[in-house]
Design a protein around this motif. Sequence first.
Motif, PDB file in Angstrom:
ATOM      1  N   SER A  77      41.749   5.397  52.652  1.00 14.37           N
ATOM      2  CA  SER A  77      40.284   5.736  52.232  1.00 14.37           C
ATOM      3  C   SER A  77      39.596   4.433  51.910  1.00 14.37           C
ATOM      4  O   SER A  77      38.045   4.540  51.751  1.00 14.37           O
ATOM      5  CB  SER A  77      40.055   6.858  51.220  1.00 14.37           C
ATOM      6  N   GLY A  78      40.342   3.067  51.718  1.00 10.38           N
ATOM      7  CA  GLY A  78      39.299   2.031  51.549  1.00 10.38           C
ATOM      8  C   GLY A  78      40.451   1.023  50.503  1.00 10.38           C
ATOM      9  O   GLY A  78      40.563  -0.080  51.057  1.00 10.38           O
ATOM     10  N   ASN A  79      40.887   1.534  49.390  1.00 14.32           N
ATOM     11  CA  ASN A  79      41.387   0.449  48.431  1.00 14.32           C
ATOM     12  C   ASN A  79      42.934   0.114  49.043  1.00 14.32           C
ATOM     13  O   ASN A  79      43.262  -1.247  49.168  1.00 14.32           O
ATOM     14  CB  ASN A  79      41.598   0.862  47.344  1.00 14.32           C
ATOM     15  N   HIS A  80      43.654   0.954  49.683  1.00 13.13           N
ATOM     16  CA  HIS A  80      44.902   0.657  50.315  1.00 13.13           C
ATOM     17  C   HIS A  80      44.808  -0.218  51.555  1.00 13.13           C
ATOM     18  O   HIS A  80      45.666  -1.278  51.741  1.00 13.13           O
ATOM     19  CB  HIS A  80      45.813   1.803  50.664  1.00 13.13           C
ATOM     20  N   ALA A  81      43.786  -0.001  52.306  1.00 15.06           N
ATOM     21  CA  ALA A  81      43.342  -0.918  53.372  1.00 15.06           C
ATOM     22  C   ALA A  81      43.092  -2.408  53.076  1.00 15.06           C
ATOM     23  O   ALA A  81      43.808  -3.304  53.592  1.00 15.06           O
ATOM     24  CB  ALA A  81      42.237  -0.343  54.130  1.00 15.06           C
ATOM     25  N   THR A  82      42.437  -2.622  51.868  1.00 22.76           N
ATOM     26  CA  THR A  82      42.180  -3.799  51.486  1.00 22.76           C
ATOM     27  C   THR A  82      43.624  -4.571  50.927  1.00 22.76           C
ATOM     28  O   THR A  82      43.784  -5.810  51.159  1.00 22.76           O
ATOM     29  CB  THR A  82      41.193  -3.858  50.343  1.00 22.76           C
ATOM     30  N   ALA A  83      44.322  -3.913  50.167  1.00 24.20           N
ATOM     31  CA  ALA A  83      45.542  -4.320  49.607  1.00 24.20           C
ATOM     32  C   ALA A  83      46.571  -4.665  50.906  1.00 24.20           C
ATOM     33  O   ALA A  83      47.119  -5.693  50.709  1.00 24.20           O
ATOM     34  CB  ALA A  83      46.262  -3.239  48.707  1.00 24.20           C
ATOM     35  N   LEU A  84      46.621  -3.832  51.824  1.00 21.88           N
ATOM     36  CA  LEU A  84      47.467  -4.120  53.009  1.00 21.88           C
ATOM     37  C   LEU A  84      47.024  -5.207  53.631  1.00 21.88           C
ATOM     38  O   LEU A  84      47.900  -6.274  54.045  1.00 21.88           O
ATOM     39  CB  LEU A  84      47.568  -2.806  53.873  1.00 21.88           C
ATOM     40  N   ALA A  85      45.745  -5.520  53.837  1.00 23.06           N
ATOM     41  CA  ALA A  85      45.246  -6.631  54.568  1.00 23.06           C
ATOM     42  C   ALA A  85      45.664  -7.872  53.605  1.00 23.06           C
ATOM     43  O   ALA A  85      46.231  -9.002  54.413  1.00 23.06           O
ATOM     44  CB  ALA A  85      43.784  -6.464  54.646  1.00 23.06           C
ATOM     45  N   LEU A  86      45.534  -8.005  52.459  1.00 20.91           N
ATOM     46  CA  LEU A  86      45.883  -9.075  51.581  1.00 20.91           C
ATOM     47  C   LEU A  86      47.498  -9.313  51.631  1.00 20.91           C
ATOM     48  O   LEU A  86      48.067 -10.572  51.885  1.00 20.91           O
ATOM     49  CB  LEU A  86      45.629  -8.883  50.299  1.00 20.91           C
ATOM     50  N   ALA A  87      48.234  -8.231  51.334  1.00 21.77           N
ATOM     51  CA  ALA A  87      49.708  -8.538  51.577  1.00 21.77           C
ATOM     52  C   ALA A  87      50.164  -8.992  52.863  1.00 21.77           C
ATOM     53  O   ALA A  87      51.047  -9.800  52.811  1.00 21.77           O
ATOM     54  CB  ALA A  87      50.430  -7.011  51.207  1.00 21.77           C
ATOM     55  N   ALA A  88      49.543  -8.709  53.864  1.00 22.21           N
ATOM     56  CA  ALA A  88      49.770  -8.825  55.219  1.00 22.21           C
ATOM     57  C   ALA A  88      49.389 -10.352  55.327  1.00 22.21           C
ATOM     58  O   ALA A  88      50.382 -11.116  56.036  1.00 22.21           O
ATOM     59  CB  ALA A  88      49.166  -8.171  56.622  1.00 22.21           C
ATOM     60  N   ARG A  89      48.154 -10.839  54.851  1.00 21.81           N
ATOM     61  CA  ARG A  89      47.859 -12.427  54.959  1.00 21.81           C
ATOM     62  C   ARG A  89      48.983 -12.970  54.260  1.00 21.81           C
ATOM     63  O   ARG A  89      49.232 -14.324  54.848  1.00 21.81           O
ATOM     64  CB  ARG A  89      46.420 -12.371  54.577  1.00 21.81           C
ATOM     65  N   GLU A  90      49.343 -12.460  53.028  1.00 18.84           N
ATOM     66  CA  GLU A  90      50.295 -13.332  52.339  1.00 18.84           C
ATOM     67  C   GLU A  90      51.770 -13.719  52.988  1.00 18.84           C
ATOM     68  O   GLU A  90      52.378 -14.741  52.927  1.00 18.84           O
ATOM     69  CB  GLU A  90      50.797 -12.745  50.907  1.00 18.84           C
ATOM     70  N   PHE A  91      51.834 -12.967  53.872  1.00 25.31           N
ATOM     71  CA  PHE A  91      53.370 -12.950  54.647  1.00 25.31           C
ATOM     72  C   PHE A  91      53.043 -13.417  56.209  1.00 25.31           C
ATOM     73  O   PHE A  91      53.893 -13.534  56.827  1.00 25.31           O
ATOM     74  CB  PHE A  91      53.958 -11.561  54.730  1.00 25.31           C
ATOM     75  N   GLY A  92      51.566 -13.722  56.370  1.00 20.80           N
ATOM     76  CA  GLY A  92      51.350 -14.216  57.903  1.00 20.80           C
ATOM     77  C   GLY A  92      51.555 -13.336  58.902  1.00 20.80           C
ATOM     78  O   GLY A  92      51.737 -13.957  60.105  1.00 20.80           O
ATOM     79  N   VAL A  93      51.229 -12.155  58.557  1.00 20.16           N
ATOM     80  CA  VAL A  93      51.477 -10.954  59.684  1.00 20.16           C
ATOM     81  C   VAL A  93      50.214 -10.277  60.050  1.00 20.16           C
ATOM     82  O   VAL A  93      49.275 -10.284  59.062  1.00 20.16           O
ATOM     83  CB  VAL A  93      52.591 -10.142  59.587  1.00 20.16           C
ATOM     84  N   PRO A  94      49.818  -9.786  61.261  1.00 18.18           N
ATOM     85  CA  PRO A  94      48.571  -9.049  61.312  1.00 18.18           C
ATOM     86  C   PRO A  94      48.425  -7.735  60.664  1.00 18.18           C
ATOM     87  O   PRO A  94      49.515  -6.838  60.521  1.00 18.18           O
ATOM     88  CB  PRO A  94      48.598  -8.893  62.822  1.00 18.18           C
ATOM     89  N   ALA A  95      47.457  -7.217  60.337  1.00 20.54           N
ATOM     90  CA  ALA A  95      47.325  -5.908  59.856  1.00 20.54           C
ATOM     91  C   ALA A  95      46.280  -5.243  60.682  1.00 20.54           C
ATOM     92  O   ALA A  95      45.055  -5.669  60.682  1.00 20.54           O
ATOM     93  CB  ALA A  95      46.818  -5.945  58.242  1.00 20.54           C
TER      94      ALA A  95
END
Length: 334
Positions: A77-95
Amino acid sequence: MTMPVQHILTAVETLRGVAARTPMLTSAALNELLGRTVWVKAENQQRTGSFKLRGAYNAVANRREQERHQGVIGGSSGNHATALALAAREFGVPATVVVPGDLPAVKRQAIETLGARIVTYDRHSGRREALVHELAQRSKLTIVPSADHELVIAGAGTVGWEMLQEAPDLKSLLVPVGGGGLAAGTSVAATGHDPGLRVFGVEPASADDTHRSLRAGTRISIPPPVTIADGLGHREPARLPFAINQRLLAGVITIAEQEISAAMAHLFRHFRLVAEPSGAVAFAGLLRALPQLPDGPVGVVVSGGNVDWNTYRTQLDHTMPRTEYLPHAAPVLH
């Protein structure tokens, strides 16, 4: 089903230096008004503005490199999406994130800034999870659910673990309930600390899928909810969290929409906290059901603060003049 508290302790180490250890706040004025000590966990000050980073990062970090190489995907609904986007960026993978078409602008902007691909669906008629699975299969993406995974639940449980490290004498703990991951993780953390500590979920009366499901003894699907707490507008509890909450959650408090707005005003008045409606729900539950909570200190999770300015201003303009004195509503605790 239950979960070993060791999973939460492992998540604590995974998140060290990544997730902020958000402050625990108390207000002498509020404590005097309520006649008991209240501790507020300010997860609205977490990176990405909500507790969701804890579960998303823990899940991505513990995937094998080949599992996350193609990228990760999650519905939110929004907040998990933002969190997943950041986590993916930290590991250098697309989200890729699947979100409602009417996502609040502040949440959409955060996701776009972090570089995730956004796919939208209709909140009222769309089938989010089916779309997530279709996209994952098509592009060989790894699914990171917003709640329905042990690693996500364990990450969310670090919220409760931190609270109990700083306020070990808490007698009850209130958390918002959407998919149920935060409630489940917090309940596991509480049981590991003190089996007598009672954890209560709080959800809008118009989005009471967990309340209904716990009463029925099985997961119940409800019509698409209409609530200002957009992050809690689930139609059905997530499977794994529900299994844990059936065993460990002390009960669910349901609240009216106007009580959410009042809670947002009280959080600003007493703590200078900006809470989104979903983030203020647990505090609304405190005001609603205080007489029925166990005697002693209470912990409340303010789960997020990602709210559009116009929404926030409108809610406070309507309710702030009426919140000088706390309401004395008849408690509704199920």
